[in-house]
Write an enzyme that holds these catalytic residues in place. Sequence first.
Site, mmCIF file in Angstrom:
data_model
loop_
_atom_site.group_PDB
_atom_site.id
_atom_site.type_symbol
_atom_site.label_atom_id
_atom_site.label_comp_id
_atom_site.label_asym_id
_atom_site.label_seq_id
_atom_site.Cartn_x
_atom_site.Cartn_y
_atom_site.Cartn_z
ATOM 1 N N LYS A 202 83.885 -23.843 -42.685
ATOM 2 C CA LYS A 202 82.947 -22.713 -42.711
ATOM 3 C C LYS A 202 82.887 -22.029 -41.331
ATOM 4 O O LYS A 202 82.926 -20.799 -41.216
ATOM 5 C CB LYS A 202 81.558 -23.222 -43.112
ATOM 6 N N CYS A 256 75.451 -14.833 -38.374
ATOM 7 C CA CYS A 256 76.560 -15.739 -38.700
ATOM 8 C C CYS A 256 77.680 -15.640 -37.674
ATOM 9 O O CYS A 256 77.916 -16.558 -36.896
ATOM 10 C CB CYS A 256 77.112 -15.404 -40.072
HETATM 11 N N1 SAJ Z 1 82.213 -6.070 -37.382
HETATM 12 C C1 SAJ Z 1 82.998 -5.368 -36.498
HETATM 13 N N2 SAJ Z 1 84.274 -5.036 -36.868
HETATM 14 C C2 SAJ Z 1 84.772 -5.379 -38.092
HETATM 15 C C3 SAJ Z 1 83.984 -6.119 -38.980
HETATM 16 C C4 SAJ Z 1 82.701 -6.463 -38.598
HETATM 17 O O1 SAJ Z 1 82.578 -5.023 -35.386
HETATM 18 O O2 SAJ Z 1 85.922 -5.021 -38.364
HETATM 19 C C5 SAJ Z 1 80.858 -6.466 -37.001
HETATM 20 C C6 SAJ Z 1 79.789 -5.922 -37.943
HETATM 21 O O3 SAJ Z 1 79.413 -4.617 -37.595
HETATM 22 C C7 SAJ Z 1 78.670 -6.926 -37.768
HETATM 23 C C8 SAJ Z 1 79.422 -8.230 -37.515
HETATM 24 O O4 SAJ Z 1 80.733 -7.871 -37.126
HETATM 25 O O5 SAJ Z 1 77.901 -6.607 -36.637
HETATM 26 C C9 SAJ Z 1 79.496 -9.175 -38.690
HETATM 27 O O6 SAJ Z 1 79.666 -8.466 -39.901
HETATM 28 P P1 SAJ Z 1 80.583 -8.979 -41.114
HETATM 29 O O7 SAJ Z 1 80.430 -7.998 -42.215
HETATM 30 O O8 SAJ Z 1 81.945 -9.237 -40.636
HETATM 31 O O9 SAJ Z 1 80.012 -10.405 -41.496
HETATM 32 P P2 SAJ Z 1 78.538 -10.964 -41.854
HETATM 33 O O10 SAJ Z 1 78.002 -11.594 -40.607
HETATM 34 O O11 SAJ Z 1 77.687 -9.974 -42.536
HETATM 35 O O12 SAJ Z 1 78.921 -12.124 -42.925
HETATM 36 C C10 SAJ Z 1 79.838 -13.134 -42.539
HETATM 37 C C11 SAJ Z 1 80.899 -13.283 -43.647
HETATM 38 N N3 SAJ Z 1 81.996 -14.121 -43.168
HETATM 39 C C12 SAJ Z 1 83.289 -13.752 -43.307
HETATM 40 O O13 SAJ Z 1 83.632 -12.696 -43.769
HETATM 41 C C13 SAJ Z 1 84.303 -14.745 -42.834
HETATM 42 C C14 SAJ Z 1 80.272 -13.898 -44.888
HETATM 43 O O14 SAJ Z 1 81.253 -14.149 -45.883
HETATM 44 C C15 SAJ Z 1 79.555 -15.196 -44.512
HETATM 45 O O15 SAJ Z 1 78.938 -15.803 -45.649
HETATM 46 C C16 SAJ Z 1 78.468 -14.863 -43.514
HETATM 47 O O16 SAJ Z 1 79.121 -14.338 -42.340
HETATM 48 C C17 SAJ Z 1 77.686 -16.125 -43.213
HETATM 49 O O17 SAJ Z 1 76.561 -16.253 -43.729
HETATM 50 O O18 SAJ Z 1 78.209 -17.020 -42.544
#
Ligand code: SAJ
Length: 419
Positions: A202, A256
């Site tokens: 995870k 996360c």
């Molecule tokens: N972000 C970027 N660039 C990107 C993608 C995201 O800067 O290309 C930023 C977003 O703006 C945000 C952060 O990263 O601030 C995280 O956003 P996210 O959409 O990537 O992820 P979370 O935190 O909303 O959810 C993640 C997910 N993990 C993965 O995709 C591996 C989700 O599936 C998990 O269940 C969740 O973390 C968790 O609860 O752990």
Amino acid sequence: MKKICVLGLGYIGLPTVAVLATHGFTVLGVDTNEAVVDVLNGGEVHIEEPGLRTLMQAAVESGNLLANAKPEEAEIFVIAVPTPRRDNEADLSFVESASESIVPYLKQGNLVILESTVPPRTTTDLVRPILERSGLKAGADFHLAHCPERVLPGNILREIVENDRIIGGLTPECARKAQELYTKFVTGRSWLTDATSAEMAKLVENTFRDVNIAFANELSRVCHRLGLDVWEVIELANRHPRVNVLKPGPGVGGHCIAVDPWFIAEKAPEEAKLIRQSREVNDAQPQYVVELVREMLRGVARPKVTVLGVAYKANVDDTRESPALKIVQRLSEAGYELGIVDPHVRAFPWTLCTMEEGASGSDLLVLLTDHEEFKCLSPETLAPLMRTRQVLDTRGGGDFAGWREAGFVCRRLGDGRSM
Ligand code: SAJ
């Protein structure tokens, strides 16, 4: 049907109780916050997530769901409490107290599942001994497993059903018992392993994303320096069948991805060098945005900045670890007047305002969160309200044609051509 007690009614616990109750289980949702319990018993929800309110109302109407501040006897206990970060280490106090609260109700044959994201060995070294204070032995008298949640905020109700599940049992029999529960509502496959491998897997998922985003953020600075457009460069590189660079932005937020890599680093600080450095790169990104803002406002007397979006990502109301927190803090410390706009967020340490109030007399619009609502902003309507017509897009989605026509100077993070 079996009775399930879910501890923690937050972003994961709440959708979980709704899904379980609508799949016929008798569910008791437990949260130490009485206000959350009252809201839930009224069929309402305290967080924004597409489809959750409707499902929750169906769950309450089914008569299968009740909420309370304390657990009761049940056949299955699911722990879904937060594991925040304290000084770059996991704060496991909620996992600890949730485990302790189960002890008086634990019976022979029960199943306990930890869904919260935790550092490796938490299930075996922390949760197990607490539960064994009941006099029962884990793996023999009751079953214990770690089944990490993996759902994406904004898409939880679909992913909670469709995603594959990792099921880490204290023993293979514990894993099989936990699998029986998930097969009742999950259509994705389940992958059985031991509890510690499940914990690590995870963390690896979120760390993979964090490292990839750090790479993209570093590229945004490199391209700026070289006078290139990082968005175009990444798009071109991603045309390769084995390349998938994520997007740069104002920093990584949420509870996360901005937190979990630290749980690996705390367990193996000597080895986890790249992981730590990626965290540092992403954590430095808000300051980089502040510097871009300063540059665009050089020479403007008593500047006002309009911040568009403070949620950690698009179309959610969550501001935990949001890069906007640091950016707003630093801009306000630097003496800028601020107009902060976010149509999703209800509670924020600084006062929020409407789009019109935010833009009035402003010298710069800074897009921090690419909420759907900001995609249909009208440059013609905003232009007359502004003192200086400038916009900075930190998310790279903007098509600036209309803005330039309305007289705006348009800049984009990582786009050395626009700076
Ligand atoms: N972000 C970027 N660039 C990107 C993608 C995201 O800067 O290309 C930023 C977003 O703006 C945000 C952060 O990263 O601030 C995280 O956003 P996210 O959409 O990537 O992820 P979370 O935190 O909303 O959810 C993640 C997910 N993990 C993965 O995709 C591996 C989700 O599936 C998990 O269940 C969740 O973390 C968790 O609860 O752990």
